[in-house]
Design a protein around this motif. Structure first.
Motif, short mmCIF file in Angstrom:
data_model
loop_
_atom_site.label_atom_id
_atom_site.label_comp_id
_atom_site.label_asym_id
_atom_site.label_seq_id
_atom_site.Cartn_x
_atom_site.Cartn_y
_atom_site.Cartn_z
N UNK B 55 1.75 -10.96 2.12
CA UNK B 55 3.13 -10.56 1.82
C UNK B 55 3.07 -9.43 0.80
N UNK B 56 4.03 -9.40 -0.11
CA UNK B 56 4.06 -8.34 -1.11
C UNK B 56 3.94 -8.93 -2.51
N UNK B 62 2.86 -4.12 -3.66
CA UNK B 62 1.73 -3.81 -2.77
C UNK B 62 1.40 -5.07 -1.95
N UNK B 63 0.58 -4.90 -0.90
CA UNK B 63 0.19 -6.04 -0.09
C UNK B 63 -0.57 -7.06 -0.92
N UNK B 64 -0.22 -8.32 -0.74
CA UNK B 64 -0.93 -9.39 -1.45
C UNK B 64 -0.61 -10.72 -0.80
#
Ligand SMILES: [Zn+2]
Ligand SMILES: [Zn+2]
Lengths: 199, 199
Positions: B55-56, B62-64
């Motif tokens: 997810x974010x 950022x993507x995480x």
């Protein structure tokens, strides 16, 4: 530094694809995450199913998840014509380039004693048996025009004659030393149509 | 005609990858089936996990797969520097090209009213709040040097000033009308190092 271990893992995993380096893998991963997660999941499923379930057709040795592939199992293909190829990618090239309506046999290699590839590994006893059954009238030998491919063609022609089957080879037009899968469709179709009797 | 429905399905699914057409997809599928099923299965797992779990980051967007990404969660990065980028791929380009040790904020786009992208969609209220907390001293605006990227930079500079933060922009050297991710590393590193105060 990556913000996400799963993302770093995906980028690394994508590099198993031929022609995909670090930069392309990164672009692929970002593209899927940002715009196409649904299709990314479909690709995951398609990969898993293909890797786990696809084996070889018991009759032609081409890729198949069933005991017989769709070409061998169907009744629409001419059983008097049998085309021998080195690999499934060559078979796909012939299917896409020509109007061939016969059957196939896939060697998964070529005769290469130094690599431990002999008649047994290429399934030639199985092919000899099939040629001996009397159904096949013409054996179209479509091995690659390389040194080893030519040697394999020679061996296959002897096998055909021993079974009373007419061996043919693709016509000139396929460039010497090349690989079938890289030949343009027009050339391949021409060579296939003009295949010649091996004397 | 394909010999295997699962194979045809895999070839079609591979075309979701950017830059991969029918011919490349076919080569990739054959390559994995013939030589690399183990890595094909690993790719399937990596894809599924990434698509489902990434997810974010709640702080930098950022993507995480965790509430905070590894950059925001770590203690090693300078919290007085905040770099704003349009997309995760720009962030990756800066990480790879420069020695930047500060933090990031990812817009996931640029101001574009016609596309329905306003301050809310880009997370700017969240950014304004962070700038108001007093920790950030410099806002490095690394939006793309396009018309919309420049308009977004202008907006971000105002936001920074309102929060008492010094806004800077990457130095000239980034080609006008270009996209950050396609800039070579040297140029990007130079432009990053020579970033200038927005007056
Ligand atoms: Zn078959
Ligand atoms: Zn973060």
């Amino acid at each position: 530094m990556s913000s996400s271990p799963l993302l770093a893992n995906l980028i690394e995993a994508l590099r198993c694809l031929p022609g995909v380096g670090g930069k392309s893998a990164q672009r692929m991963a970002f593209h899927l995450l940002e715009r196409d997660r649904e299709r990314g999941l479909k690709l995951a499923d398609a990969l898993r199913e293909a890797m786990q379930r696809i084996g070889h057709c018991g009759r032609c040795r081409n890729f198949s998840e069933e005991p017989l592939c769709t070409i061998c199992a169907g009744s629409s293909r001419d059983r008097q014509l049998l085309c021998v190829v080195e690999s499934p990618v060559d078979l796909a090239a012939i299917e896409q380039a020509t109007g061939y309506r016969g059957q196939y046999f896939v060697l998964h290699g070529r005769l290469s004693p130094l690599d431990g590839l002999g008649p047994e590994e290429l399934g030639l006893p199985q092919l000899a048996q099939r040629l001996g059954e009397g159904e096949v009238e013409e054996l179209i030998i479509a091995t690659n025009p390389t040194v080893e491919g030519e040697a394999t063609a020679h061996y296959l022609a002897q096998l055909a004659r021993a079974g009373g089957v007419r061996p043919t080879r693709l016509a000139h037009g396929v460039p010497l030393g090349g690989e079938l899968e890289f030949v343009d469709r027009g050339t391949l179709a021409h060579a296939f149509g003009g295949r010649q009797l091996l004397e």
